[in-house]
Write an enzyme that holds these catalytic residues in place. Structure first.
Site, PDB file in Angstrom:
ATOM      1  N   HIS A   1       0.817  -1.207   0.000  1.00  0.00           N
ATOM      2  CA  HIS A   1       0.000   0.000   0.000  1.00  0.00           C
ATOM      3  C   HIS A   1       0.855   1.265   0.000  1.00  0.00           C
ATOM      4  O   HIS A   1       0.662   2.156  -0.837  1.00  0.00           O
ATOM      5  CB  HIS A   1      -0.909  -0.006   1.227  1.00  0.00           C
ATOM      6  CG  HIS A   1      -1.762   1.213   1.331  1.00  0.00           C
ATOM      7  ND1 HIS A   1      -2.962   1.348   0.660  1.00  0.00           N
ATOM      8  CD2 HIS A   1      -1.577   2.377   2.004  1.00  0.00           C
ATOM      9  CE1 HIS A   1      -3.484   2.547   0.930  1.00  0.00           C
ATOM     10  NE2 HIS A   1      -2.656   3.184   1.739  1.00  0.00           N
TER      11      HIS A   1
ATOM     12  N   LYS B   1      -4.995  10.099  -8.231  1.00  0.00           N
ATOM     13  CA  LYS B   1      -4.578  10.261  -6.836  1.00  0.00           C
ATOM     14  C   LYS B   1      -4.716  11.730  -6.481  1.00  0.00           C
ATOM     15  O   LYS B   1      -4.038  12.591  -7.040  1.00  0.00           O
ATOM     16  CB  LYS B   1      -3.132   9.813  -6.644  1.00  0.00           C
ATOM     17  CG  LYS B   1      -2.619   9.974  -5.212  1.00  0.00           C
ATOM     18  CD  LYS B   1      -3.264   9.001  -4.254  1.00  0.00           C
ATOM     19  CE  LYS B   1      -2.647   9.116  -2.862  1.00  0.00           C
ATOM     20  NZ  LYS B   1      -3.226   8.171  -1.892  1.00  0.00           N
TER      21      LYS B   1
ATOM     22  N   HIS C   1       3.179   6.202  -1.859  1.00  0.00           N
ATOM     23  CA  HIS C   1       3.880   7.321  -1.234  1.00  0.00           C
ATOM     24  C   HIS C   1       5.399   7.181  -1.377  1.00  0.00           C
ATOM     25  O   HIS C   1       6.135   7.383  -0.409  1.00  0.00           O
ATOM     26  CB  HIS C   1       3.499   7.417   0.241  1.00  0.00           C
ATOM     27  CG  HIS C   1       2.050   7.646   0.487  1.00  0.00           C
ATOM     28  ND1 HIS C   1       1.428   8.845   0.202  1.00  0.00           N
ATOM     29  CD2 HIS C   1       1.082   6.836   0.969  1.00  0.00           C
ATOM     30  CE1 HIS C   1       0.147   8.763   0.516  1.00  0.00           C
ATOM     31  NE2 HIS C   1      -0.090   7.554   0.970  1.00  0.00           N
TER      32      HIS C   1
END
EC number: 3.1.-.-
Length: 411
Positions: free
Chosen positions: A285, A343, A300
């Site tokens: 993730h 995003k 990220h």
């Protein structure tokens, strides 16, 4: 026979009530109901816990929309955190463990790293508790984060990365999905960085995942070995040695083997975000990125961003935050399209080594799970938000990482 009638009626009523908790009939816009199988409040689409008939029965209901969350949007944030008890030990010392609490005040919270921040001050003198010095202070967190920042010799230098950040937008514009930047974000990256052992081990992991939630992950023997290699390589670095030394001194771990095993479980242990058992992990993730319900979640990491942009799979749209650092690592909060999926806010460290990000996220998850973790880098304040995965656990009730990311504003 007549005496049975009230009992039968009661049972039928009970069944009707239970059935209603699986439907939005007569429940549209109700408050969150912890006992219900599914929800019908205005936030249930955001938290993916709506009843199947929510859209049919409730989307035409009148009423003002819920305000957008102030934090970076993360669809996977467990709903329990939005309806949780106060994050304080006031009046809670030695309470029974409750999974819905964001932090804890019992005699095992130090072991699991999920004590409330005021645990030491309020509960440290209670019989059966360790002294308050075992609670990690904000000053200690800022000190260790500065140390990690200082010893990261594998970070990029200014000559290694040239950015073309182009247009900056306001936070209110992040949901517009407008491409305001015709050029890629990365004009140049010195790919010799990627031959460093931790970079190479990290990159080997990125393509081991199916990005769509709801599809189980199945690792080959080689892919499992790549997880071991990554952990072995990062533990050779001064960054991770400093982190382990700090946590060992704080009585969080008794040996390096225990520490590494816990890292492996919290980061690489599989759980289910969709309908498939074992379709996600903290590492997938946070670092590789996922797609859920048509949106990008997680993602990220600057290395992943660069590699996907280089392959033509990622389109940089804009940024809404640029950190104050004049060297790497820096922080950028961006909007982008990943192979057809948007995003809205993706905050990343730019130019950091894999071990640096892995260390800071691990530090915050271990010491401030489910909270905003206040650190310091090069004299500038920084905050990292982590969330725990509450639906399943490993070991003796320990939590997996649901997400971890830099908060683009420290306010």
């Amino acid at each position: 026979m007549k005496a049975c009638v009230p009992l039968i009626v009661a049972m039928l009523c009970g069944l009707t009530w239970a059935g209603n908790l699986e439907s939005c009939a007569s429940r549209c816009n109700e408050r969150f109901n912890r006992d219900a199988v599914c929800q019908c409040d205005r936030r249930c689409p955001q938290h993916d816990d709506c009843c199947d008939d929510y859209e049919h029965l409730c989307t035409d209901e009148e009423g003002p929309p819920e305000p957008k969350a102030l934090l970076d949007p993360e669809d996977e944030i467990p709903a329990s955190y939005l309806y949780s008890s106060p994050s304080s030990c006031q009046g809670r010392c030695r309470e029974t463990y409750d999974k819905h609490h964001p932090c804890h005040c019992n005699d095992r919270c130090l072991e699991f790293g999920n004590c409330c921040e005021d645990f030491g001050n309020l509960c440290g003198d209670h019989e059966g508790f360790s002294h308050s010095s075992d609670a990690i202070t904000k000053e200690e967190l800022k000190s260790i984060s500065e140390t990690i920042y200082r010893v990261d010799i594998n970070k990029a230098q200014k000559k290694d990365i040239v950015l073309n950040s182009q247009n900056q937008i306001s936070p209110a514009e992040t949901g517009n999905q407008v491409d305001r930047c015709p050029e890629p974000l990365f004009k140049y990256v010195n790919e010799k960085l990627f031959s460093k052992p931790t970079y190479a081990a990290f990159i080997n992991l990125l393509n081991n995942y199916q990005r769509a939630t709801g599809h189980g992950e199945h690792f080959s023997a080689q892919q499992l070995e790549e997880q071991v290699v990554f952990l072995r390589e990062v533990m050779k670095t001064a960054v991770m040695k400093e982190l382990y030394s700090f946590l060992r001194h704080q009585n969080r771990y008794g040996s390096q083997q225990e520490f590494v095993e816990d890292l492996k479980n919290m980061w690489f242990g599989l759980y289910s975000r969709g309908n498939e058992e074992g379709d996600s992990s903290g590492f997938e993730h946070v670092f590789s990125g996922e797609v859920k319900k048509g949106k990008v979640t997680g993602f990220h990491n600057w290395i992943r961003f660069y590699l996907q942009e280089k392959e033509g799979l990622l389109d940089y749209y804009s940024h809404n935050y640029d950190g104050p650092w004049d060297s790497y690592p820096d922080v950028l909060a961006m909007q982008f399209n990943w192979d057809g999926y948007y995003k809205e806010v993706g905050s990343v460290f730019i130019g950091s080594s894999p071990e640096f990000e892995f260390a800071l996220y691990s530090l915050c998850f271990i010491t401030r799970p489910g909270k905003k973790c206040h650190l310091s880098l090069g004299g500038y304040p920084l905050a990292i938000q982590t969330y725990t995965w509450d639906k399943t656990t490993y070991g003796n009730g320990k939590k997996y990482i649901a997400t971890a990311y830099v908060v683009s504003s420290t306010q």
